[in-house]
Design a protein around this motif. Structure first.
Motif, mmCIF file in Angstrom:
data_model
loop_
_atom_site.group_PDB
_atom_site.id
_atom_site.type_symbol
_atom_site.label_atom_id
_atom_site.label_comp_id
_atom_site.label_asym_id
_atom_site.label_seq_id
_atom_site.Cartn_x
_atom_site.Cartn_y
_atom_site.Cartn_z
ATOM 1 N N CYS A 180 -14.695 -34.010 -25.222
ATOM 2 C CA CYS A 180 -13.240 -34.114 -25.271
ATOM 3 C C CYS A 180 -12.681 -34.311 -23.860
ATOM 4 O O CYS A 180 -11.832 -35.190 -23.633
ATOM 5 N N SER A 181 -13.147 -33.523 -22.925
ATOM 6 C CA SER A 181 -12.691 -33.658 -21.538
ATOM 7 C C SER A 181 -13.074 -35.013 -20.968
ATOM 8 O O SER A 181 -12.300 -35.633 -20.224
ATOM 9 N N TRP A 182 -14.252 -35.481 -21.315
ATOM 10 C CA TRP A 182 -14.708 -36.791 -20.850
ATOM 11 C C TRP A 182 -13.806 -37.896 -21.396
ATOM 12 O O TRP A 182 -13.392 -38.808 -20.680
ATOM 13 N N GLY A 183 -13.491 -37.817 -22.682
ATOM 14 C CA GLY A 183 -12.612 -38.824 -23.275
ATOM 15 C C GLY A 183 -11.245 -38.867 -22.611
ATOM 16 O O GLY A 183 -10.713 -39.944 -22.318
ATOM 17 N N LEU A 184 -10.681 -37.704 -22.380
ATOM 18 C CA LEU A 184 -9.381 -37.647 -21.707
ATOM 19 C C LEU A 184 -9.467 -38.240 -20.304
ATOM 20 O O LEU A 184 -8.558 -38.944 -19.852
ATOM 21 N N ALA A 213 -12.277 -43.777 -24.857
ATOM 22 C CA ALA A 213 -11.772 -42.419 -25.061
ATOM 23 C C ALA A 213 -11.883 -42.011 -26.528
ATOM 24 O O ALA A 213 -12.312 -40.894 -26.839
ATOM 25 N N ARG A 214 -11.502 -42.919 -27.430
ATOM 26 C CA ARG A 214 -11.557 -42.595 -28.858
ATOM 27 C C ARG A 214 -12.990 -42.316 -29.303
ATOM 28 O O ARG A 214 -13.241 -41.399 -30.096
ATOM 29 N N ALA A 215 -13.945 -43.089 -28.803
ATOM 30 C CA ALA A 215 -15.336 -42.864 -29.190
ATOM 31 C C ALA A 215 -15.793 -41.463 -28.774
ATOM 32 O O ALA A 215 -16.450 -40.750 -29.542
ATOM 33 N N LEU A 216 -15.435 -41.068 -27.563
ATOM 34 C CA LEU A 216 -15.816 -39.743 -27.082
ATOM 35 C C LEU A 216 -15.079 -38.638 -27.831
ATOM 36 O O LEU A 216 -15.655 -37.590 -28.170
ATOM 37 N N LEU A 217 -13.796 -38.861 -28.103
ATOM 38 C CA LEU A 217 -13.004 -37.856 -28.808
ATOM 39 C C LEU A 217 -13.452 -37.712 -30.264
ATOM 40 O O LEU A 217 -13.450 -36.605 -30.813
ATOM 41 N N GLU A 218 -13.842 -38.818 -30.884
ATOM 42 C CA GLU A 218 -14.344 -38.743 -32.257
ATOM 43 C C GLU A 218 -15.661 -37.975 -32.310
ATOM 44 O O GLU A 218 -15.907 -37.197 -33.239
ATOM 45 N N HIS A 219 -16.493 -38.191 -31.298
ATOM 46 C CA HIS A 219 -17.750 -37.443 -31.234
ATOM 47 C C HIS A 219 -17.460 -35.954 -31.046
ATOM 48 O O HIS A 219 -18.099 -35.103 -31.688
ATOM 49 N N ALA A 220 -16.506 -35.639 -30.189
ATOM 50 C CA ALA A 220 -16.133 -34.239 -29.977
ATOM 51 C C ALA A 220 -15.608 -33.614 -31.262
ATOM 52 O O ALA A 220 -15.946 -32.473 -31.601
ATOM 53 N N SER A 221 -14.804 -34.360 -31.999
ATOM 54 C CA SER A 221 -14.236 -33.845 -33.250
ATOM 55 C C SER A 221 -15.315 -33.610 -34.294
ATOM 56 O O SER A 221 -15.205 -32.696 -35.118
ATOM 57 N N GLY A 222 -16.359 -34.466 -34.288
ATOM 58 C CA GLY A 222 -17.461 -34.261 -35.217
ATOM 59 C C GLY A 222 -18.232 -32.988 -34.933
ATOM 60 O O GLY A 222 -18.802 -32.376 -35.835
ATOM 61 N N LEU A 223 -18.243 -32.590 -33.677
ATOM 62 C CA LEU A 223 -18.926 -31.355 -33.296
ATOM 63 C C LEU A 223 -18.059 -30.127 -33.506
ATOM 64 O O LEU A 223 -18.558 -29.046 -33.797
ATOM 65 N N ASP A 224 -16.758 -30.296 -33.334
ATOM 66 C CA ASP A 224 -15.821 -29.170 -33.442
ATOM 67 C C ASP A 224 -14.497 -29.718 -33.964
ATOM 68 O O ASP A 224 -13.800 -30.456 -33.267
ATOM 69 N N ALA A 225 -14.161 -29.377 -35.197
ATOM 70 C CA ALA A 225 -12.966 -29.924 -35.846
ATOM 71 C C ALA A 225 -11.683 -29.567 -35.107
ATOM 72 O O ALA A 225 -10.665 -30.251 -35.261
#
Length: 220
Positions: A163-167, A187-199
């Motif tokens: 999430c921090s990386w995406g931002l 950013a969206r790719a990284l944030l989507e990956h973060a969301s998959g790990l933690d909703a």
């Protein structure tokens, strides 16, 4: 009332016991750290000079290893002191020493240490260096996630890192040489990956700047 003692940020004396010998299992992580620091894109990790001299430069003048301990919190305190004094290179030394010497034993703590390091690089206006440290964090935690995908602590640490990386990819797009659309895609790719790990990270994807390009254009 007893006063809480903070860890010392000075190197060990000659009378101190020698540093613990690292096992061969720690070598891959140490090599990954060395490779990341050797990249041309990270050449700006240590500035040639500070904008203003630190208030307590002598305290960190000879720091290499603040202490021979696996406690990540001690290294974080030492790095925090260095940052407060403007000695960013000494903070980097503390982060790098912990990751290189103890990161194999607790990859979650190592990832959190690298996240602190990446945030420091952003503060130092070193967007390219921050990206490389984020990448190293992902490599450090990757094996743990592949073998124990149900480890809540590892998933939370990874989600925060991505999430921090995406931002950062979006916020520092100009310094990284990306236009708005390319930065948004990364950013969206990284944030989507973060969301998959933690909703709990999912709401960030609803921010206007991370909407798909067409939707973003309609809402401007």
């Amino acid at each position: 009332m007893t006063q809480k003692m903070l860890p010392s940020c000075t190197p060990r004396t000659r009378k101190s016991p020698p540093p613990r010998r690292r096992s061969s299992s720690t070598r891959p992580l140490a090599l990954a750290l060395a490779a990341a620091l050797a990249l041309d894109s990270v050449s700006g990790l240590v500035p040639n000079k500070l904008a203003s001299p630190p208030r307590s430069a002598q305290l960190f003048a000879s720091i290499r290893a603040p202490f021979d301990t696996p406690r990540a919190a001690n290294y974080a305190v030492c790095a925090r002191r260095a940052i407060d004094d403007g000695a960013f290179d000494k903070a980097r030394a503390s982060y790098a020493y912990y990751v290189g010497n103890w990161g194999q034993e607790d990859r979650v703590d190592a990832t959190q240490m690298l996240l602190r390091w990446a945030l420091l690089e952003q503060r130092a206006s070193n967007a390219t260096g921050a990206r490389e440290v984020f990448r190293l964090g992902a490599r450090v935690l990757g094996p743990l996630l592949r073998t124990t995908n149900d480890d809540a602590r590892a998933r939370a640490a990874a989600a925060t890192l991505f999430c921090s990386w995406g931002l950062a990819e979006y916020r520092h797009r100009d310094a990284l040489g990306d236009d708005v659309d390319r930065a948004r895609t990364k950013a969206r790719a990284l944030l989507e990956h973060a969301s998959g790990l933690d909703a709990s990270k999912a709401p960030v994807l609803r921010w206007k700047q991370f909407a798909p390009a067409a939707l973003a254009t309609e809402t401007l």
